[in-house]
Structures are given as C-alpha cells and as structure tokens.
Design an enzyme around this catalytic site. Structure first.
Site, PDB file in Angstrom:
ATOM      1  N   GLU A   1       1.276  36.618   7.048  1.00 42.41           N
ATOM      2  CA  GLU A   1       1.192  38.069   6.930  1.00 42.41           C
ATOM      3  C   GLU A   1      -0.254  38.529   6.800  1.00 42.41           C
ATOM      4  O   GLU A   1      -1.092  37.826   6.258  1.00 42.41           O
ATOM      5  CB  GLU A   1       1.972  38.538   5.691  1.00 42.41           C
ATOM      6  CG  GLU A   1       3.455  38.363   5.884  1.00 42.41           C
ATOM      7  CD  GLU A   1       4.255  38.710   4.649  1.00 42.41           C
ATOM      8  OE1 GLU A   1       5.425  39.076   4.807  1.00 42.41           O
ATOM      9  OE2 GLU A   1       3.717  38.630   3.537  1.00 42.41           O
TER      10      GLU A   1
ATOM     11  N   CYS B   1      -2.461  41.500  -4.015  1.00 45.61           N
ATOM     12  CA  CYS B   1      -3.025  40.166  -4.143  1.00 45.61           C
ATOM     13  C   CYS B   1      -2.008  39.156  -4.700  1.00 45.61           C
ATOM     14  O   CYS B   1      -1.360  39.419  -5.698  1.00 45.61           O
ATOM     15  CB  CYS B   1      -4.227  40.250  -5.076  1.00 45.61           C
ATOM     16  SG  CYS B   1      -5.124  38.742  -5.190  1.00 45.61           S
TER      17      CYS B   1
END
Ligand code: SF4
Length: 334
Positions: free
Chosen positions: A85, A329
């Site tokens: 991704e 993150c």
C-alpha cells in the site's frame, strides 16, 4: 537492474542513438507520458518494439483504493500477487506520498499491523519507484515523500538504488531534503544512508527512551540498541546539519508517564551540541487487531507535548492524516 537501465541497454542493443533514451525519459518525467504508443517522436516500429519489451511498464498495478478529503490510499498488486500500500496525503498547499519498501516487515514491532504480517520479501527497485511513478503519471504534484509505509527501508538492499532514481536529476529529481526515511535504527546500513544521502531526513521510531521498555515494544532494540543508533544520528545532525526526528507513539500507561518525559529529554540533552537539532514527533495510536495497546488520547498528548517543551525539547503533534482510511504510521497492511 531497474527498468530505466534496462531501457537504456535495450535501446543500445538495437543501435538506437543515445539521445533516444533522453527523449523517452523526457516524455515520462516532463510530460508525464509513459505510453509508448503516444510517443510520436519515435518511429512506429520502435514504438511497437518498446511496447512489446516493456509491457506492463509499471511493476505495480492498482487493485484498490480508498479516497478521503485527507488523501488517498492505494492498494497495489505485484507480479507474484503480493500486495502493498501507498498513501497520498493532502496538506493545505502541498502533497506528500508515503511509500512501502517491503512486503510485510521483519522487525515485528508490537503495535504494528505490518509487523503482524511477518516478512515476505523485499520490494525490487522498480516496485519501490513505481509506487511514486503511478501517482506521477496520474498528473499528481509530488512535494515530499516518506518511507513510512510497509517495511523497514534500510533492511532492503534495493532501497538505495531506488533512492538514486528518486533523486537523480534526469528522473524524479526530488531533493534529498524532501525525502523522509523512517527507521527503527537499522545499524548495518544507517551509516551508508547518511554518507550516500547526506541531506536526507531521518526519523527514528523511538517510542520509549528506556532500552528495556523499548525492547518490549520493539524487539529490534536488542539487536540495534539505542546506545549504538543515537551516536550515528547525532553524527548526521552535526556533520550534515540535519534535524533528527524522533517518532513517539503514545500508548496509554506504557510510555506516557512523567518519567518518560524526563527520560526522553535526558536522552536528547545527552546529544550535546547536536541536541537542538532533535525534534520529537508525537503520534496518535490507532488500534491494531490482536494488540492490546491503547492510545493515550488527545488530552494526554497535549500534556506530554507541553511538558517536553518545558524541558526545551521541540515537539510537534503529528496530524494523523491517514486516520480516515487507516493509513497512519504503522497501520499499513493488506
Ligand atoms: S513499525 Fe515499521 S519497522 Fe516496526 S514492524 Fe511496523 S513497518 Fe516494521
């Protein structure tokens, strides 16, 4: 060998003049046109040879996406059906792209969705570069890029060649200052990164100033301890005058107590005259299935920031732009 090198060799093998390569690269990077059929400055015969030899042109193919006002997360499939991704994040007047470097990750941080996948393989140079080329060919403006997606970039030997392509003036021409590398402190190649790309930004995933506690969150602390990683980062800060970012995800009851503030500011002060170049980025945690850690919450984060600032530590609460599509993150996964 990356595809641009292969293209150069292919053109030379069929006795094309060397400027042909420059013309094609100009079309891809200046006109954002990579379809050989549309390169009318080439003969029909050459267009068809190139199409035959370099199709598909991208090593990643889009198989899904999630779009929000904050950006876009794209799921790519690779030649072996593995998935990675990448995320486009939209800020007020600029765009940043977060790229992956591995399928899965071998460092197995306790809080990370990618780590739970285990390590599958390193991405090839083309697979790293083409995540960005995909957005470039769609006409996107690329202001900054970061390697905070899946994987530990410094553990992938192809990563350095990919950085070469991303920064080369003939290709993407991205300034090293606009590239952010997030690492757990992968010692075998950290020095190489700093020497080969002296203006690059490095963010250390810290998460706890105390080695034993950090090791519980990040088992890699045992192999690559902070006491060996920090001197290299301080060397980078002093020699190349670069800021060092310390990423700190706040977990409730784990790393958000007053003693952690003391420990963190002590760790930074210990860096002597380079201490002022250290900057703490506080990051909100987004829960991951199979992990019992929970976020400290906004109020605690604001308090943590103000306490660090009282100690003279530059601190920012990072906006979690990926939240609405789980691309923040340590949240990328397939
Ligand atoms: S946080 Fe980064 S280094 Fe740690 S397991 Fe996840 S992807 Fe790997």
């Amino acid at each position: 060998m990356n595809k641009f090198e292969r293209l150069r060799l292919f053109l030379s093998s069929i006795q094309e003049p060397s400027y042909r390569f420059d013309q094609i690269i100009g079309s891809i990077f200046l006109k954002k046109e990579a379809d050989f059929e549309s390169m009318f400055f080439l003969s029909k015969e050459l267009r068809s040879k190139l199409k035959q030899e370099f199709t598909p042109f991208l090593a990643v193919s889009r198989v899904g996406e999630k779009v929000s006002s904050q950006g876009e997360k794209v799921l790519f499939s690779l030649f072996d059906s593995e998935k990675i991704e990448s995320v486009k994040m939209i800020y007020r007047d600029w765009q940043s792209f977060c790229l992956s470097s591995q399928v899965g990750c071998l460092t197995n941080c306790l809080f990370c969705a990618t780590g739970k996948m285990g390590f599958k393989r390193n991405l090839t140079t083309d697979e790293i570069v083409d995540q960005l080329l995909y957005f470039h060919l769609k006409g996107e403006e690329i202001d900054t890029i970061s390697f905070m997606g899946m994987g530990e970039p410094l553990a992938n030997p192809n990563f350095f060649e990919a950085l070469g392509v991303l920064t080369a003036s003939q290709f993407f021409n991205i300034s090293q200052r606009k590239i952010n590398i997030s690492t757990v402190g992968f010692l075998p190649t950290l020095k190489q990164l700093i020497n080969d790309f002296p203006s690059i930004n490095v963010a250390l995933s810290l998460n706890n100033p105390f080695p034993q506690e950090r090791q519980r969150l990040m088992p890699i602390e045992k192999r690559f301890p902070l006491k060996k990683v920090l001197p290299i980062l301080t060397y980078h800060a002093r020699k190349n005058r670069r800021k060092i970012f310390l990423a700190y995800i706040l977990f409730s009851g784990v790393n958000d107590a007053p003693r952690h503030i003391q420990g963190l500011s002590g760790l930074i002060r210990d860096q002597g005259e380079a201490a002022y170049l250290y900057h703490v980025n506080l990051i909100d945690y987004h829960p991951v299935a199979g992990c019992s850690l929970t976020a400290s919450g906004r109020k605690k984060m604001t308090w943590f920031k103000s306490q660090l600032e009282k100690q003279g530590i530059k601190t920012t609460i990072r906006r979690s732009l990926g939240l609405s599509f789980q691309g923040a993150c340590g949240q990328l996964r397939t």
